[in-house]
Design a protein around this motif. Sequence first.
Motif, PDB file in Angstrom:
ATOM      1  N   ILE A 177       0.868  -1.190   0.000  1.00 46.08           N
ATOM      2  CA  ILE A 177       0.000   0.000   0.000  1.00 46.08           C
ATOM      3  C   ILE A 177       0.894   1.225   0.000  1.00 46.08           C
ATOM      4  CG2 ILE A 177      -1.860   1.256   1.151  1.00 46.08           C
ATOM      5  CD1 ILE A 177      -2.654  -1.285   2.579  1.00 46.08           C
ATOM      6  N   GLY A 178       0.823   2.028  -1.055  1.00 49.66           N
ATOM      7  CA  GLY A 178       1.598   3.265  -1.145  1.00 49.66           C
ATOM      8  C   GLY A 178       2.628   3.199  -2.258  1.00 49.66           C
ATOM      9  N   GLY A 179       2.521   4.151  -3.168  1.00 46.10           N
ATOM     10  CA  GLY A 179       3.463   4.209  -4.294  1.00 46.10           C
ATOM     11  C   GLY A 179       4.331   5.445  -4.207  1.00 46.10           C
ATOM     12  N   GLY A 180       4.810   5.762  -2.984  1.00 50.12           N
ATOM     13  CA  GLY A 180       5.836   6.792  -2.834  1.00 50.12           C
ATOM     14  C   GLY A 180       7.205   6.132  -3.004  1.00 50.12           C
TER      15      GLY A 180
ATOM     16  N   THR B 209       4.482  13.096  -0.662  1.00 48.77           N
ATOM     17  CA  THR B 209       5.680  13.699  -0.051  1.00 48.77           C
ATOM     18  C   THR B 209       6.933  13.390  -0.856  1.00 48.77           C
ATOM     19  OG1 THR B 209       4.564  13.316   2.032  1.00 48.77           O
ATOM     20  CG2 THR B 209       6.841  14.000   2.169  1.00 48.77           C
TER      21      THR B 209
ATOM     22  N   GLY C 275      15.465  15.536  -2.398  1.00 53.30           N
ATOM     23  CA  GLY C 275      16.089  14.440  -3.130  1.00 53.30           C
ATOM     24  C   GLY C 275      17.525  14.150  -2.720  1.00 53.30           C
TER      25      GLY C 275
ATOM     26  N   ALA D  67       2.543   3.694   3.376  1.00 49.45           N
ATOM     27  CA  ALA D  67       1.608   4.738   2.955  1.00 49.45           C
ATOM     28  C   ALA D  67       1.958   6.108   3.529  1.00 49.45           C
ATOM     29  CB  ALA D  67       0.192   4.330   3.347  1.00 49.45           C
ATOM     30  N   GLY D  68       3.237   6.334   3.823  1.00 51.49           N
ATOM     31  CA  GLY D  68       3.648   7.643   4.323  1.00 51.49           C
ATOM     32  C   GLY D  68       2.881   7.983   5.595  1.00 51.49           C
TER      33      GLY D  68
ATOM     34  N   ASP E  43      -0.218   8.286   6.082  1.00 51.99           N
ATOM     35  CA  ASP E  43      -1.430   7.476   6.287  1.00 51.99           C
ATOM     36  C   ASP E  43      -1.145   6.088   6.850  1.00 51.99           C
ATOM     37  OD1 ASP E  43      -2.940   9.535   5.436  1.00 51.99           O
ATOM     38  OD2 ASP E  43      -3.387   8.727   3.451  1.00 51.99           O
TER      39      ASP E  43
ATOM     40  N   ILE F 161      -3.756   3.250   8.592  1.00 46.57           N
ATOM     41  CA  ILE F 161      -3.927   1.881   8.072  1.00 46.57           C
ATOM     42  C   ILE F 161      -3.434   0.858   9.111  1.00 46.57           C
ATOM     43  CG2 ILE F 161      -3.238   0.287   6.231  1.00 46.57           C
ATOM     44  CD1 ILE F 161      -3.136   2.852   4.394  1.00 46.57           C
TER      45      ILE F 161
ATOM     46  N   GLY G 103       6.841  20.429   5.467  1.00 45.63           N
ATOM     47  CA  GLY G 103       7.912  21.211   4.862  1.00 45.63           C
ATOM     48  C   GLY G 103       7.446  21.752   3.529  1.00 45.63           C
TER      49      GLY G 103
ATOM     50  N   ARG H  87       6.204  15.115   6.004  1.00 48.00           N
ATOM     51  CA  ARG H  87       7.170  14.041   6.261  1.00 48.00           C
ATOM     52  C   ARG H  87       6.558  13.077   7.280  1.00 48.00           C
ATOM     53  NH1 ARG H  87       9.648  19.054   7.039  1.00 48.00           N
ATOM     54  NH2 ARG H  87      11.450  19.544   5.739  1.00 48.00           N
TER      55      ARG H  87
ATOM     56  N   GLY I 159      13.409   9.844   3.709  1.00 48.61           N
ATOM     57  CA  GLY I 159      12.757   8.726   3.008  1.00 48.61           C
ATOM     58  C   GLY I 159      13.271   8.444   1.613  1.00 48.61           C
TER      59      GLY I 159
HETATM   60  C1  LIG Z   1      10.564  19.951   2.278  1.00 47.76           C
HETATM   61  C2  LIG Z   1      11.015  18.517   2.345  1.00 47.76           C
HETATM   62  C3  LIG Z   1      12.297  18.204   1.949  1.00 47.76           C
HETATM   63  C4  LIG Z   1      12.750  16.866   2.033  1.00 47.76           C
HETATM   64  N1  LIG Z   1      13.999  16.574   1.564  1.00 47.76           N
HETATM   65  C5  LIG Z   1      14.420  15.274   1.569  1.00 47.76           C
HETATM   66  C6  LIG Z   1      15.699  14.936   1.050  1.00 47.76           C
HETATM   67  O1  LIG Z   1      16.442  15.783   0.558  1.00 47.76           O
HETATM   68  N2  LIG Z   1      16.097  13.617   1.102  1.00 47.76           N
HETATM   69  C7  LIG Z   1      15.280  12.642   1.636  1.00 47.76           C
HETATM   70  O2  LIG Z   1      15.684  11.487   1.698  1.00 47.76           O
HETATM   71  N3  LIG Z   1      14.050  12.953   2.129  1.00 47.76           N
HETATM   72  C8  LIG Z   1      13.608  14.239   2.101  1.00 47.76           C
HETATM   73  N4  LIG Z   1      12.367  14.545   2.581  1.00 47.76           N
HETATM   74  C9  LIG Z   1      11.571  13.473   3.192  1.00 47.76           C
HETATM   75  C10 LIG Z   1      10.932  12.597   2.109  1.00 47.76           C
HETATM   76  O3  LIG Z   1      10.199  13.422   1.237  1.00 47.76           O
HETATM   77  C11 LIG Z   1      10.012  11.576   2.770  1.00 47.76           C
HETATM   78  O4  LIG Z   1      10.686  10.898   3.808  1.00 47.76           O
HETATM   79  C12 LIG Z   1       9.569  10.535   1.734  1.00 47.76           C
HETATM   80  O5  LIG Z   1       9.043  11.155   0.601  1.00 47.76           O
HETATM   81  C13 LIG Z   1       8.560   9.576   2.340  1.00 47.76           C
HETATM   82  O6  LIG Z   1       8.234   8.656   1.329  1.00 47.76           O
HETATM   83  P1  LIG Z   1       7.049   7.615   1.528  1.00 47.76           P
HETATM   84  O7  LIG Z   1       7.033   6.757   0.334  1.00 47.76           O
HETATM   85  O8  LIG Z   1       7.184   6.996   2.877  1.00 47.76           O
HETATM   86  O9  LIG Z   1       5.748   8.535   1.624  1.00 47.76           O
HETATM   87  P2  LIG Z   1       4.892   9.209   0.462  1.00 47.76           P
HETATM   88  O10 LIG Z   1       5.732   9.808  -0.577  1.00 47.76           O
HETATM   89  O11 LIG Z   1       3.909  10.102   1.152  1.00 47.76           O
HETATM   90  O12 LIG Z   1       4.147   7.993  -0.182  1.00 47.76           O
HETATM   91  C14 LIG Z   1       3.068   7.352   0.425  1.00 47.76           C
HETATM   92  C15 LIG Z   1       2.069   7.055  -0.662  1.00 47.76           C
HETATM   93  O13 LIG Z   1       0.993   6.309  -0.105  1.00 47.76           O
HETATM   94  C16 LIG Z   1      -0.176   6.692  -0.756  1.00 47.76           C
HETATM   95  N5  LIG Z   1      -1.310   6.351   0.113  1.00 47.76           N
HETATM   96  C17 LIG Z   1      -1.603   6.868   1.328  1.00 47.76           C
HETATM   97  N6  LIG Z   1      -2.735   6.327   1.806  1.00 47.76           N
HETATM   98  C18 LIG Z   1      -3.165   5.450   0.865  1.00 47.76           C
HETATM   99  C19 LIG Z   1      -4.288   4.594   0.776  1.00 47.76           C
HETATM  100  N7  LIG Z   1      -5.218   4.533   1.748  1.00 47.76           N
HETATM  101  N8  LIG Z   1      -4.427   3.835  -0.327  1.00 47.76           N
HETATM  102  C20 LIG Z   1      -3.506   3.873  -1.326  1.00 47.76           C
HETATM  103  N9  LIG Z   1      -2.422   4.680  -1.293  1.00 47.76           N
HETATM  104  C21 LIG Z   1      -2.256   5.460  -0.201  1.00 47.76           C
HETATM  105  C22 LIG Z   1      -0.009   8.183  -0.954  1.00 47.76           C
HETATM  106  O14 LIG Z   1      -0.833   8.674  -2.021  1.00 47.76           O
HETATM  107  C23 LIG Z   1       1.459   8.315  -1.255  1.00 47.76           C
HETATM  108  O15 LIG Z   1       1.754   8.364  -2.639  1.00 47.76           O
HETATM  109  C24 LIG Z   1      11.888  15.862   2.523  1.00 47.76           C
HETATM  110  C25 LIG Z   1      10.584  16.183   2.877  1.00 47.76           C
HETATM  111  C26 LIG Z   1      10.133  17.491   2.794  1.00 47.76           C
HETATM  112  C27 LIG Z   1       8.723  17.812   3.167  1.00 47.76           C
END
Ligand SMILES: Cc1cc2nc3c(=O)[nH]c(=O)nc-3n(C[C@H](O)[C@H](O)[C@H](O)COP(=O)(O)OP(=O)(O)OC[C@H]3O[C@@H](n4cnc5c(N)ncnc54)[C@H](O)[C@@H]3O)c2cc1C
Length: 419
Positions: free
Chosen positions: A10-13, A42, A48, A254-255, A257, A261, A276, A358, A387
């Motif tokens: 669950i989650g395509g981040g 996020t 990056g 799911a970041g 969320d 879940i 951020g 975040r 992340g």
């Molecule tokens: C300003 C800023 C700068 C940053 N700079 C950096 C950096 O330089 N380097 C670094 O490593 N990190 C950085 N980060 C942190 C990084 O962005 C996060 O740690 C990372 O993107 C988290 O990824 P994720 O896949 O866990 O979450 P997400 O990218 O949020 O992915 C989770 C996905 O789950 C999906 N989802 C949620 N609920 C459901 C559901 N019920 N059903 C289906 N899908 C669902 C969402 O749509 C989302 O696409 C930064 C963050 C910010 C805000």
Amino acid sequence: MSALSSVTVIGGGAVGLATAYYLRKADLDVTVIESGRPGRSTSWGNGGWLSPVLSIPTPGPGMPRMGIVETFQRDSAVAIRPHAAPSMIPWLLRFARHCTRSAFESGSARLGALSREMFDGFDELADLGVPVEVPRQGNLRACLTEAEARHQLAGLAPMRAAGYAVPDRIMGAEEIHELEPELSDGVRSGFNLPEERHVDPGAFCDTLAEYLVKQGVRLLTDTRVTGVSASGGRVTAVETTGGQVRADALVVAAGLDTRLIAGWLGARLPIRGGKGYSFFVPSEHSPSHPLYLSHTKVGVTPLKGGYRVLGGMELADETLRINPRMIRGMIRVARRYLRHLPADESLDRLPDLWAGLRPMTPDGLPVIDHLPHLSNAYVNSGHGMLGVGLCMVSGAALTDFMVSGRRPDVLAPFGAARF
Ligand SMILES: Cc1cc2nc3c(=O)[nH]c(=O)nc-3n(C[C@H](O)[C@H](O)[C@H](O)COP(=O)(O)OP(=O)(O)OC[C@H]3O[C@@H](n4cnc5c(N)ncnc54)[C@H](O)[C@@H]3O)c2cc1C
């Protein structure tokens, strides 16, 4: 031998996609369910940075004082706003308890062990011909005074001792301007962390998602998970806006969320949003290095056609509402460090103004584990500020755990039951 044959993520981040990559590599049938488009949450507008040296927990010594003081300063880039969400106060108190020197040092060592192989997965993708661009200009710390640069460099001494590439001297004004001519005349010193790398995070997610589909991963986009069915201590299916998806095993990535879940599955994971911001400056005068602007918590990432300015850490407002005060604070900071920043008026109308939440835990460490009480449900989330950098190593380690049934030592600090 693994008893697993198929997994639903669950989650395509960045984290979900990287996990799907390793699960597929382990020859499993993989389905990724994403409520929007992959990598558009996020994982989109962040810095990056792939930065092993800066893989440290967010809670650190002095953080509560800094957050509270700066909350009351106009145009600040850091703010803790307990008045915005009283429900968050217990989380903030837990966070504050981790702002000690000893918690910070042990958290840094644990994240350091996880991030040691940070680049391997990105290199592996490149070796496979996946067109992921990972520039290697390092990460340049720009400071207004030599004293500040010395202070910042001293803070990284433990990382040097741990074997990371941290220089042992600061640069003077001439040297740093020669290395990065886009810095303003106000920048008088700094240092480069030469082995750090970066990606365009949105482009990285797009490219990885495309590759996964070619490898046979089923990617369900615009499909929200609305419930999870379990029986006999096992997850059996996931309910989505597009119907039911059978699940032999489940990974929740799911970041923010993830908290919700995991809660459906009886696990209390204290993952909260640390907001951020970023904005893109189209420019012919992009710095060629990622920049960390001294102590300000504002960064700059060079991207195609310009650069991204990023920063801000607002705890307790889990909406994507953009706070103009925070943006003004970031602009003011960036203007002091960069030679060519367009006038305020045009920045206020930036088309790419972005906010992201975040996924943060109170101890600043991710949760990469089995979910309690269920034999086939896992979590990979809570990576806070790290992340993108940690997505590949986290995905690899969790896959190893799921396939072998043995928890790799490196994951020991990231348990779901520690809360
Ligand atoms: C300003 C800023 C700068 C940053 N700079 C950096 C950096 O330089 N380097 C670094 O490593 N990190 C950085 N980060 C942190 C990084 O962005 C996060 O740690 C990372 O993107 C988290 O990824 P994720 O896949 O866990 O979450 P997400 O990218 O949020 O992915 C989770 C996905 O789950 C999906 N989802 C949620 N609920 C459901 C559901 N019920 N059903 C289906 N899908 C669902 C969402 O749509 C989302 O696409 C930064 C963050 C910010 C805000």
